[in-house]
Motif scaffolding. Structure first.
Motif, mmCIF file in Angstrom:
data_model
loop_
_atom_site.group_PDB
_atom_site.id
_atom_site.type_symbol
_atom_site.label_atom_id
_atom_site.label_comp_id
_atom_site.label_asym_id
_atom_site.label_seq_id
_atom_site.Cartn_x
_atom_site.Cartn_y
_atom_site.Cartn_z
ATOM 1 N N LEU A 69 0.841 -1.203 0.000
ATOM 2 C CA LEU A 69 0.000 0.000 0.000
ATOM 3 C C LEU A 69 0.872 1.247 0.000
ATOM 4 C CD1 LEU A 69 -2.879 -0.932 2.480
ATOM 5 C CD2 LEU A 69 -3.103 -0.379 0.041
ATOM 6 N N THR A 70 1.980 1.210 0.733
ATOM 7 C CA THR A 70 2.914 2.341 0.726
ATOM 8 C C THR A 70 3.479 2.557 -0.670
ATOM 9 O OG1 THR A 70 3.519 1.847 3.023
ATOM 10 C CG2 THR A 70 4.998 3.286 1.791
ATOM 11 N N VAL A 71 3.791 1.453 -1.358
ATOM 12 C CA VAL A 71 4.291 1.562 -2.739
ATOM 13 C C VAL A 71 3.226 2.175 -3.643
ATOM 14 C CG1 VAL A 71 5.071 0.253 -4.756
ATOM 15 C CG2 VAL A 71 5.906 -0.355 -2.478
ATOM 16 N N PHE A 72 1.981 1.719 -3.506
ATOM 17 C CA PHE A 72 0.924 2.240 -4.375
ATOM 18 C C PHE A 72 0.623 3.697 -4.071
ATOM 19 C CE2 PHE A 72 -3.193 2.620 -6.403
ATOM 20 C CZ PHE A 72 -3.009 1.875 -7.561
ATOM 21 N N ILE A 73 0.759 4.107 -2.817
ATOM 22 C CA ILE A 73 0.599 5.520 -2.473
ATOM 23 C C ILE A 73 1.643 6.355 -3.195
ATOM 24 C CG2 ILE A 73 0.864 7.187 -0.583
ATOM 25 C CD1 ILE A 73 -0.457 5.109 1.234
ATOM 26 N N SER A 74 2.852 5.838 -3.299
ATOM 27 C CA SER A 74 3.903 6.551 -4.034
ATOM 28 C C SER A 74 3.571 6.633 -5.517
ATOM 29 C CB SER A 74 5.257 5.860 -3.827
ATOM 30 O OG SER A 74 5.695 6.002 -2.496
ATOM 31 N N PHE A 75 3.004 5.549 -6.077
ATOM 32 C CA PHE A 75 2.552 5.602 -7.468
ATOM 33 C C PHE A 75 1.479 6.678 -7.636
ATOM 34 C CE2 PHE A 75 4.281 1.274 -8.249
ATOM 35 C CZ PHE A 75 4.890 1.527 -9.471
ATOM 36 N N ASP A 76 0.557 6.722 -6.710
ATOM 37 C CA ASP A 76 -0.511 7.725 -6.751
ATOM 38 C C ASP A 76 0.055 9.139 -6.727
ATOM 39 O OD1 ASP A 76 -3.627 8.196 -6.217
ATOM 40 O OD2 ASP A 76 -2.513 9.517 -4.878
ATOM 41 N N ARG A 77 0.996 9.391 -5.846
ATOM 42 C CA ARG A 77 1.615 10.723 -5.731
ATOM 43 C C ARG A 77 2.494 11.031 -6.942
ATOM 44 N NH1 ARG A 77 -0.775 14.319 -4.016
ATOM 45 N NH2 ARG A 77 -2.390 12.899 -4.696
ATOM 46 N N TYR A 78 3.119 9.993 -7.489
ATOM 47 C CA TYR A 78 3.958 10.201 -8.677
ATOM 48 C C TYR A 78 3.110 10.727 -9.831
ATOM 49 C CZ TYR A 78 6.539 9.032 -12.906
ATOM 50 O OH TYR A 78 7.144 9.084 -14.147
ATOM 51 N N TYR A 79 1.962 10.101 -10.055
ATOM 52 C CA TYR A 79 1.090 10.561 -11.138
ATOM 53 C C TYR A 79 0.529 11.945 -10.839
ATOM 54 C CZ TYR A 79 0.935 6.399 -14.062
ATOM 55 O OH TYR A 79 1.259 5.400 -14.928
ATOM 56 N N ALA A 80 0.195 12.200 -9.578
ATOM 57 C CA ALA A 80 -0.385 13.494 -9.218
ATOM 58 C C ALA A 80 0.603 14.639 -9.411
ATOM 59 C CB ALA A 80 -0.861 13.465 -7.767
ATOM 60 N N VAL A 81 1.884 14.380 -9.167
ATOM 61 C CA VAL A 81 2.901 15.435 -9.247
ATOM 62 C C VAL A 81 3.566 15.492 -10.610
ATOM 63 C CG1 VAL A 81 5.105 16.236 -8.297
ATOM 64 C CG2 VAL A 81 3.339 15.352 -6.762
ATOM 65 N N CYS A 82 3.935 14.314 -11.135
ATOM 66 C CA CYS A 82 4.704 14.276 -12.380
ATOM 67 C C CYS A 82 3.843 14.166 -13.632
ATOM 68 C CB CYS A 82 5.697 13.102 -12.338
ATOM 69 S SG CYS A 82 6.878 13.185 -10.967
ATOM 70 N N ASN A 83 2.643 13.625 -13.505
ATOM 71 C CA ASN A 83 1.735 13.523 -14.652
ATOM 72 C C ASN A 83 0.333 13.996 -14.245
ATOM 73 O OD1 ASN A 83 3.404 11.900 -16.781
ATOM 74 N ND2 ASN A 83 3.671 10.783 -14.848
ATOM 75 N N PRO A 84 0.196 15.272 -13.935
ATOM 76 C CA PRO A 84 -1.089 15.767 -13.406
ATOM 77 C C PRO A 84 -2.263 15.591 -14.356
ATOM 78 C CG PRO A 84 0.374 17.577 -13.996
ATOM 79 C CD PRO A 84 1.185 16.346 -14.080
ATOM 80 N N PHE A 85 -2.014 15.600 -15.663
ATOM 81 C CA PHE A 85 -3.120 15.460 -16.608
ATOM 82 C C PHE A 85 -3.638 14.013 -16.647
ATOM 83 C CE2 PHE A 85 -0.702 19.142 -18.186
ATOM 84 C CZ PHE A 85 -1.707 20.090 -18.166
ATOM 85 N N ARG A 86 -2.728 13.039 -16.595
ATOM 86 C CA ARG A 86 -3.139 11.639 -16.549
ATOM 87 C C ARG A 86 -3.704 11.271 -15.189
ATOM 88 N NH1 ARG A 86 0.918 7.288 -18.717
ATOM 89 N NH2 ARG A 86 -1.011 6.107 -18.354
ATOM 90 N N SER A 96 2.511 31.362 -8.067
ATOM 91 C CA SER A 96 1.414 31.298 -9.033
ATOM 92 C C SER A 96 0.565 30.037 -8.889
ATOM 93 C CB SER A 96 1.979 31.342 -10.465
ATOM 94 O OG SER A 96 2.875 30.259 -10.682
ATOM 95 N N MET A 97 0.816 29.251 -7.858
ATOM 96 C CA MET A 97 0.069 28.011 -7.665
ATOM 97 C C MET A 97 -1.332 28.288 -7.145
ATOM 98 S SD MET A 97 2.639 25.175 -6.042
ATOM 99 C CE MET A 97 3.968 24.461 -7.004
ATOM 100 N N SER A 98 -2.263 27.435 -7.577
ATOM 101 C CA SER A 98 -3.636 27.536 -7.083
ATOM 102 C C SER A 98 -3.751 26.845 -5.723
ATOM 103 C CB SER A 98 -4.594 26.879 -8.078
ATOM 104 O OG SER A 98 -4.310 25.490 -8.176
ATOM 105 N N THR A 99 -4.888 27.019 -5.093
ATOM 106 C CA THR A 99 -5.124 26.387 -3.790
ATOM 107 C C THR A 99 -5.089 24.869 -3.895
ATOM 108 O OG1 THR A 99 -6.527 28.256 -3.155
ATOM 109 C CG2 THR A 99 -6.702 26.246 -1.834
ATOM 110 N N THR A 100 -5.641 24.342 -4.977
ATOM 111 C CA THR A 100 -5.636 22.891 -5.189
ATOM 112 C C THR A 100 -4.221 22.363 -5.339
ATOM 113 O OG1 THR A 100 -7.795 23.026 -6.275
ATOM 114 C CG2 THR A 100 -6.491 21.023 -6.634
ATOM 115 N N GLN A 101 -3.392 23.085 -6.096
ATOM 116 C CA GLN A 101 -2.005 22.654 -6.287
ATOM 117 C C GLN A 101 -1.224 22.694 -4.978
ATOM 118 O OE1 GLN A 101 -1.065 25.485 -9.429
ATOM 119 N NE2 GLN A 101 -0.909 23.804 -10.929
ATOM 120 N N MET A 102 -1.465 23.706 -4.171
ATOM 121 C CA MET A 102 -0.786 23.794 -2.881
ATOM 122 C C MET A 102 -1.225 22.639 -1.970
ATOM 123 S SD MET A 102 1.295 26.331 -2.924
ATOM 124 C CE MET A 102 1.605 26.594 -1.178
ATOM 125 N N ARG A 103 -2.501 22.305 -2.036
ATOM 126 C CA ARG A 103 -3.005 21.193 -1.227
ATOM 127 C C ARG A 103 -2.371 19.883 -1.664
ATOM 128 N NH1 ARG A 103 -6.854 17.549 -2.234
ATOM 129 N NH2 ARG A 103 -7.922 16.528 -0.472
#
Length: 284
Positions: A134-151, A249-256
């Protein structure tokens, strides 16, 4: 996960104590020199366990308010798995040691033989394995959120997180089924019995011990997860450093999302610090 070393030590204590102790005694008397052992086998693990269980319960309660977040769902599942692991660790390590030190040794040893070793130990290992992946999958989740925000909008969904949690839980339970048979064998009368502290034919098999308990354990709970976490989180940290220049220039969502990612990085750091010694104790 950080109490795996203590659990293995406790299981070894069961094996040694059942052979050496006088089962007719009702209490154990230890010399003063045994005080440090008592501290590290009972009180220190108990404090860690209680704080961990309370902390996970609070985290689950707070995270339950954000039901539309995949990361929140994954963190709630991680809190549940960690709590199960801590409860089983407390049973195997703390309660057993308390009963051996201040209670009835015969009851403690019988409990270890009939409950802790054949049943609770496999559940603890399944919970630990689930926490790792689960810790590994959380990192996958964060990787996509930060490095591939559109996907991330199509990949990092609650539905995906739910499917991942179910698959991880079922996979870890199936993988740890053989541990239920480490001390279970059929006697001469054709009845199943638990032979703790003596291992069964399955538990004593060298292929089982070195391939399943040694090599596969090292790969699936240590080597592969740590490599994946290292690669993913290095990429995440590099991406966060680039975003630092754009913070005004970050939005509130991006900061969160940035704050959530930092929390997940802290969780991964704890995993690195606490999980590195556990494979060593598994080679028996």
């Amino acid at each position: 996960m950080d109490q795996t070393t203590d659990i293995n030590m406790s299981l070894n204590d069961v094996n040694m104590t059942s052979n050496d102790v006088n089962l007719t005694s009702n209490a154990t008397t230890y010399p003063k020199e045994a005080l440090p052992i008592t501290l590290f086998s009972i009180y220190f693990p108990a404090i860690i366990g209680v704080f961990g269980i309370v902390g996970n319960m609070l985290s689950f309660t707070i995270l339950s308010r954000e039901r539309d977040s995949s990361t929140s769902y994954l963190l709630r599942c991680l809190a549940v798995c960690d709590t199960i692991f801590l409860v089983t660790a407390m049973q195997i390590q703390v309660i057993f040691s308390l009963m051996m030190t201040y209670g009835n040794q015969e009851v403690a040893i019988n409990m270890a033989k009939m409950v802790n070793v054949p049943f609770i130990w496999p559940v603890a290992m399944a919970a630990q394995m689930s926490s790792v992946w689960l810790t590994v999958f959380i990192s996958f989740d964060r990787y996509y959120a930060v490095c591939n925000p559109f996907r991330a909008k199509s990949v990092c969904t609650v539905k995906t997180a739910r499917i991942a949690c179910i698959c991880i839980t079922i996979g870890c339970m199936l993988y740890n089924i053989p541990r239920f048979f480490e001390y279970l064998q059929v006697n001469k009368d054709g009845l199943a019995e638990y032979t703790s502290p003596e291992k069964s034919i399955v538990g004593a098999n060298e292929v089982y011990r070195y391939l399943y308990c040694g090599i596969l354990y090292f790969l699936l709970l240590f080597c592969i997860p740590l490599m994946l976490l290292l690669i993913l989180n290095i990429r995440i940290i590099l991406a966060l450093n680039k975003e630092t220049q754009l913070m005004p220039s970050m939005s509130t969502t991006q900061m969160r999302e940035r704050k959530v990612t930092k929390i997940c990085l802290c969780i991964v750091l704890v995993f690195f610090l606490c999980g590195t010694l556990s494979p060593v104790t598994n080679f028996q």
